[in-house]
Enzyme design. Structure first.
Site, PDB file in Angstrom:
ATOM      1  N   GLY A 180      20.018  10.698 -23.174  1.00 19.27           N
ATOM      2  CA  GLY A 180      21.369  10.876 -22.865  1.00 19.27           C
ATOM      3  C   GLY A 180      21.823  12.032 -23.690  1.00 19.27           C
ATOM      4  N   ASP A 240      18.431  11.925 -30.170  1.00 20.10           N
ATOM      5  CA  ASP A 240      19.778  12.140 -30.575  1.00 20.10           C
ATOM      6  C   ASP A 240      20.254  13.254 -31.590  1.00 20.10           C
ATOM      7  OD1 ASP A 240      19.884  10.029 -28.750  1.00 20.10           O
ATOM      8  OD2 ASP A 240      19.505   8.693 -30.597  1.00 20.10           O
ATOM      9  N   GLU A 241      19.297  14.009 -31.466  1.00 18.08           N
ATOM     10  CA  GLU A 241      19.677  15.458 -32.356  1.00 18.08           C
ATOM     11  C   GLU A 241      20.553  16.538 -32.022  1.00 18.08           C
ATOM     12  OE1 GLU A 241      16.585  14.704 -31.277  1.00 18.08           O
ATOM     13  OE2 GLU A 241      15.147  14.564 -32.848  1.00 18.08           O
TER      14      GLU A 241
HETATM   15  P1  IMP Z   1      11.897   3.472 -24.152  1.00 14.29           P
HETATM   16  O1  IMP Z   1      11.708   5.009 -24.267  1.00 14.29           O
HETATM   17  O2  IMP Z   1      13.198   2.831 -23.561  1.00 14.29           O
HETATM   18  O3  IMP Z   1      10.916   2.865 -24.014  1.00 14.29           O
HETATM   19  O4  IMP Z   1      12.301   2.928 -25.852  1.00 14.29           O
HETATM   20  C1  IMP Z   1      11.409   3.085 -26.766  1.00 14.29           C
HETATM   21  C2  IMP Z   1      12.066   3.558 -28.025  1.00 14.29           C
HETATM   22  O5  IMP Z   1      12.496   4.979 -28.150  1.00 14.29           O
HETATM   23  C3  IMP Z   1      13.124   2.859 -28.540  1.00 14.29           C
HETATM   24  O6  IMP Z   1      13.195   2.791 -29.817  1.00 14.29           O
HETATM   25  C4  IMP Z   1      14.277   3.517 -27.995  1.00 14.29           C
HETATM   26  O7  IMP Z   1      15.612   3.293 -28.718  1.00 14.29           O
HETATM   27  C5  IMP Z   1      13.823   4.902 -28.337  1.00 14.29           C
HETATM   28  N1  IMP Z   1      14.541   5.746 -27.385  1.00 14.29           N
HETATM   29  C6  IMP Z   1      14.387   6.267 -26.253  1.00 14.29           C
HETATM   30  N2  IMP Z   1      14.976   7.431 -25.706  1.00 14.29           N
HETATM   31  C7  IMP Z   1      15.837   7.553 -26.700  1.00 14.29           C
HETATM   32  C8  IMP Z   1      16.677   8.700 -26.987  1.00 14.29           C
HETATM   33  O8  IMP Z   1      17.096   9.464 -26.053  1.00 14.29           O
HETATM   34  N3  IMP Z   1      17.327   8.599 -28.353  1.00 14.29           N
HETATM   35  C9  IMP Z   1      16.901   7.972 -29.150  1.00 14.29           C
HETATM   36  N4  IMP Z   1      16.001   6.929 -29.055  1.00 14.29           N
HETATM   37  C10 IMP Z   1      15.497   6.827 -27.876  1.00 14.29           C
END
Ligand code: IMP
Length: 426
Positions: free
Chosen positions: A40, A13-14
């Site tokens: 996203g 999210d940078e």
């Molecule tokens: P996953 O990628 O859904 O398996 O989530 C694993 C971890 O990565 C969790 O803490 C999510 O919140 C984090 N995460 C996954 N994608 C993003 C992203 O695009 N931005 C920030 N955190 C993310």
């Protein structure tokens, strides 16, 4: 000709979507190399806001070839929805290609993501999109790839390998309803009609364009501290968002990458669980969240907010071999009396200069701050570096020293034009 990889230096999210969009206008090809629709990316062009999860943000610049590389996991439902969303907004998607080697996110991956998270005593806070379970199957050699959608027989054979096993887990371990093969077949073969024409040997397309001297941007999702190896394990995602992952996930040799640009947000945020040394649980944190609109693009979750952490940035510079960085959301700090940067950690009275690899150590780290006077001036209409207030320039110059590489882009607002370019990438 330049091949540049763009990576997040923090916990994701940078503001990578905006910087990709800025750079894509000068690139010929944009490639996503890992992750899936857990990402996203928000891009604002004029009055129109675009939210993308899977398709490279480069699609918003006319005429660019956009590729989803082999390292990505693809939910075909999301891809289909995103292509239709872009077409409805008048965006040309005819230059989009998807690697036949990328793995599919299946309905049982999404179900298991939630069930596994629920059953863990240590919650990761995943996005629930099936990302982890899809990568698990990839590495178990039980995955189904996009190329398998090319024929009903291929897809059925691949599904027959895995579905009985997944159904046993769903039924026997979690007491859930099983998935019916016919229903999955019907749904996925429907997506195949849209997706099969997009299947491409993405590695070959990248190389052909490299040989033609084209500019290529490798677009990372998430960030360094979410890397499966180098992040704050187990609170990480299941892929390699770091520069090394760009080579493997796009299918090009590491020696071909000329530039690695780290995206640095002017403060730090994190979603999900896990230690976060500079987290602010006070009014300053709330102010950052509101001014920075720090709510997840994918899940809508409020993000945890804190001061910038130079220990993390030095670590990211090392892991990614950063050659430059882009600073985003600097304008969010406009009204601050002073701005803090963590330069080292205090761990049980000991000063730590380097980011610890042991999470138990990180949990106990207290930030040691350097305080900078705030600029207390709106930055969002500034377009030249020299017009930035001295206080903001001092903040940037300090970061350049800490990271050992120059800043090339400063973003002072969400719009494409709210950007200060200091050095060229392409
Ligand atoms: P996953 O990628 O859904 O398996 O989530 C694993 C971890 O990565 C969790 O803490 C999510 O919140 C984090 N995460 C996954 N994608 C993003 C992203 O695009 N931005 C920030 N955190 C993310």
């Amino acid at each position: 000709m330049t091949i540049a990889a763009l990576v997040g230096t923090q916990w994701g999210d940078e503001g990578k979507g905006k910087i990709t969009d800025v750079l894509a206008s000068r690139a010929d090809l944009v490639v996503r190399y890992q992750g899936g629709n857990n990402a996203g990316h928000t891009v604002v062009i004029g009055d129109q806001q675009y939210k993308l999860h899977l398709v490279p943000s480069g699609i918003l610049s006319k005429g660019k070839i956009c590729l989803i590389g082999n390292g990505v996991v693809v939910d075909p439902q999301v891809l289909a929805r995103e292509i239709n969303y872009l077409r409805d907004l008048g965006v040309d998607t005819s230059n989009l290609g998807v690697s036949a080697q990328a793995h599919l996110i299946m309905p049982y991956h999404k179900a298991l993501d939630g069930l596994e998270e629920e059953s863990r005593s240590l919650k990761i806070g995943t996005t629930g999109r099936g990302i982890g379970p899809a990568y698990v199957d990839k590495y178990k050699r039980l995955g189904i790839r996009l190329g398998d959608l090319s024929s009903k027989e291929h897809f059925e054979r691949a599904l027959d390998q895995v579905l009985p096993y997944k159904n046993r887990i769903l039924e026997k371990i979690y007491g859930q309803k099983v998935f019916k093969k016919e229903e999955i077949m019907a749904e996925y073969l429907d997506y195949a009609e849209l997706i099969v024409p997009l299947l491409t040997d993405t590695s070959l397309v990248i190389d052909e364009n490299r040989l033609k001297g084209k500019n290529i941007l490798l677009e990372g999702a998430q960030g360094t501290l979410l890397d499966i190896d180098h992040g704050t394990y187990p609170y990480v995602t299941s892929s390699h968002p770091t520069a090394g992952g760009a080579a493997a996930g796009a299918g090009l040799g590491p020696t071909r990458i000329d530039e690695v640009i780290g995206i640095v947000k002017a403060y730090t945020t994190r979603v999900g669980e896990g230690p976060f040394p500079t987290e602010l649980k006070d009014a300053a944190g709330d102010l950052i969240r509101e001014r920075g609109r720090e709510y997840g693009t994918t899940t809508g979750r409020p993000r945890r907010c804190g001061w910038l952490d130079a220990v993390i940035l030095r670590y990211s510079a090392r892991i990614n071999g950063l050659t430059s960085f882009a600073l985003t959301l600097l304008d969010v700090l406009d009204s601050m009396e002073s701005v803090k940067v963590c330069t080292a950690y205090d761990y049980r009275g000991q000063r730590l200069e380097h980011f610890p690899t042991d999470l138990d150590v990180l949990k106990e780290c207290r930030p040691i701050y350097r305080e900078f006077p705030g600029w207390k001036k709106g930055l969002s209409s500034i377009r030249e570096y020299q017009q930035l207030p001295g206080e903001a320039r001092a903040y940037l110059e300090f970061l350049e020293e800490e990271m050992g590489c120059p800043v090339k882009i400063v973003s002072v607002g969400p719009r494409r034009d709210q950007t200060i370019i200091l050095g060229s990438v392409f």
